[in-house]
Design an enzyme around this catalytic site. Structure first.
Site, short mmCIF file in Angstrom:
data_model
loop_
_atom_site.label_atom_id
_atom_site.label_comp_id
_atom_site.label_asym_id
_atom_site.label_seq_id
_atom_site.Cartn_x
_atom_site.Cartn_y
_atom_site.Cartn_z
N HIS A 64 95.85 70.81 14.15
CA HIS A 64 97.29 71.01 14.34
C HIS A 64 97.45 72.31 15.12
CE1 HIS A 64 98.33 68.03 11.11
NE2 HIS A 64 97.14 68.41 10.66
N ASN A 96 102.60 65.89 14.35
CA ASN A 96 103.72 66.47 13.58
C ASN A 96 104.09 67.86 14.07
OD1 ASN A 96 101.17 67.15 12.48
ND2 ASN A 96 102.06 67.71 10.52
N ASP A 312 90.81 70.02 10.21
CA ASP A 312 92.24 69.99 9.84
C ASP A 312 92.85 71.37 10.03
OD1 ASP A 312 94.67 68.98 9.04
OD2 ASP A 312 94.22 69.01 6.90
#
Length: 448
Positions: A64, A96, A312
């Site tokens: 991310h 996202n 992650d």
């Protein structure tokens, strides 16, 4: 004119073996791999590996990087630079962001931004929602890493919780579906119980009780059941429990495996005992759980029920993380130290270097059908890392490349160190410095 680089006397790790030899890079590709190679001209740059390990750059299938819309935390430029410092040469970023990448137009805007600023090679996941099936079906599977579904809580409209919609997506798309699996109803019920007792200031040690083994297992097992029913290609992200590992097989060959799994660095390193010291700095979703869970994840990783190791990477500012439990966001920065953490586990006898390479480079390339990357082979892109196995160093704020300026590994001394990272044949990183401003390429896929 093509730049030529000759790496001499390396321990070359590739496809389950380690051989002593040389690698010649011409331009952006590997031109030769052999026991001994002589420089063909005086213009050849020679790098003496002196027995250090030469490995394919890590392909991180879940990051991310926060751009667009959350750039006070991180940007594609800052985090891809930190990634190459950690030996990650390619990444797949999640949808996202703000706005979320749930239309083709918004997805292509992210690709355009990465083309301008990314140090590493890149692709992006398209985001599924309860109401964008028409847009999902327009995605070109040869150009995009896959589809990301949040089957547990997420920001905005990205929680996909309508069973009818889910079955339609699984039935109709040819995209690889990557899923975050935590059951929202179970988490909500647990959260209500703890907030009624503690208010907002819930002790962070209860995080794995709130985001429980049961929440993970319910969601993962449902997703797998649906994938089996529909024939969809499913990749379950960040397993965190021993119980979930029994849902997966170690069927060979990997290229024919329809349901696969990933584990992340933090679930292999930390346990719930670490909340006392680290607090919300190790608050992730899914939660870091027990020693039993960690041991089970390691077992499944080594017997090939778990196929990929990822990070992650999900940075937040330290001010955001220092909030009380209900206001502290989940996630933390990890790309700069993933390989060094894995090599530390190797030094402790947990995993072989060949297995590290398999799970961080070969397998992501196979599962995502990435073209010409993930191996040390003639003709492949020269995405390479020279890892010095015995060069101890300690993580501190001064040697962090993250925009957020903190790491859950601060104070940790690693035995091994990334000495060089090559991205498309260019030296992006060398021993704490970034000698070449590399420009990553959009990953391409052997599909369709």
């Amino acid at each position: 004119m093509k730049q030529t680089v000759l790496i001499k006397n390396a321990n070359i790790v590739n496809e389950g073996s380690i051989i002593k030899g040389d690698v010649l890079i011409e331009g952006d590709r590997i031109a030769e791999v052999a026991d001994s190679i002589s420089a063909k001209s005086g213009d050849t740059k020679i790098i003496e590996a002196d027995g250090a390990y030469l490995i394919p750059g890590m392909i991180d299938d879940q990051v991310h990087f926060r751009e667009p819309g959350l750039t006070h935390k991180a940007t594609i430029e800052t985090e891809s630079k930190a990634a190459v410092a950690g030996g990650i040469t390619s990444f797949i970023e999640m949808p996202n962001t703000v706005p979320q990448a749930t239309t083709i137009e918004l997805l292509e805007q992210k690709f355009s931004r990465a083309a301008e600023t990314s140090w590493a090679n890149y692709s992006f996941m398209f985001g599924g929602t309860n109401d964008n099936i028409a847009e999902i079906l327009k995605v070109d599977e040869a150009k995009v890493a896959g589809l990301k579904l949040f089957l547990g809580s997420s920001t905005g409209n990205m929680l996909v919780d309508d069973p009818t919609v889910l079955e339609e997506i699984f039935s109709k798309t040819n995209l690889l579906i990557s899923a975050h699996c935590e059951d929202e109803a179970t988490i909500r019920e647990n959260m209500e119980k703890f907030t009624s007792e503690y208010g907002d200031d819930i002790p962070v040690s209860f995080h794995p009780v709130i985001r429980s083994e049961e929440a993970c297992y319910i969601s993962s097992s449902r997703a797998i059941e649906l994938a089996k029913k529909t024939g969809a290609r499913l990749h379950v992200f960040h397993l965190s429990t021993e119980k979930e590992t029994h849902l997966f097989s170690n069927k060979k060959p990997l290229s024919e495996k329809k349901i696969t799994a990933e584990v992340c660095i933090h679930h292999l390193w930390f346990t719930n005992d670490d909340y006392a010291e680290k607090g919300t700095k190790i608050k992730w979703n899914p939660a870091v759980k027990t020693q039993k869970d960690k041991d089970g994840l390691w077992k499944a990783l080594l017997d090939d029920r778990i196929d990929v190791i990822a990070t992650d990477h999900a940075p937040h500012t330290i001010e955001e993380k220092d909030n009380v439990y209900t206001k502290a966001p989940s996630g933390g920065p990890l790309v700069q130290h993933a390989l060094e953490a894995l090599f530390e586990m190797h030094h402790k006898g947990k995993i072989s270097i060949e297995k590290i390479v398999e799970k961080t480079a070969h397998n992501p390339a196979i599962l995502f059908q990435i073209k010409d990357r993930g191996y040390i082979k003639k003709g492949y892109k020269a995405d390479l890392v020279i890892m010095e196995p015995n060069a101890p160093w300690t993580v501190n704020k001064e040697n962090l490349a993250y925009k957020c300026g903190w790491s859950p590994f601060e104070g940790t001394t690693f035995t091994s160190r990334v000495m060089y990272t090559f991205v498309n044949g260019q030296i992006a990183y060398h021993n704490g410095k970034f000698p070449t401003r590399t420009h990553g390429e959009r990953l391409s896929f052997n599909r369709g």
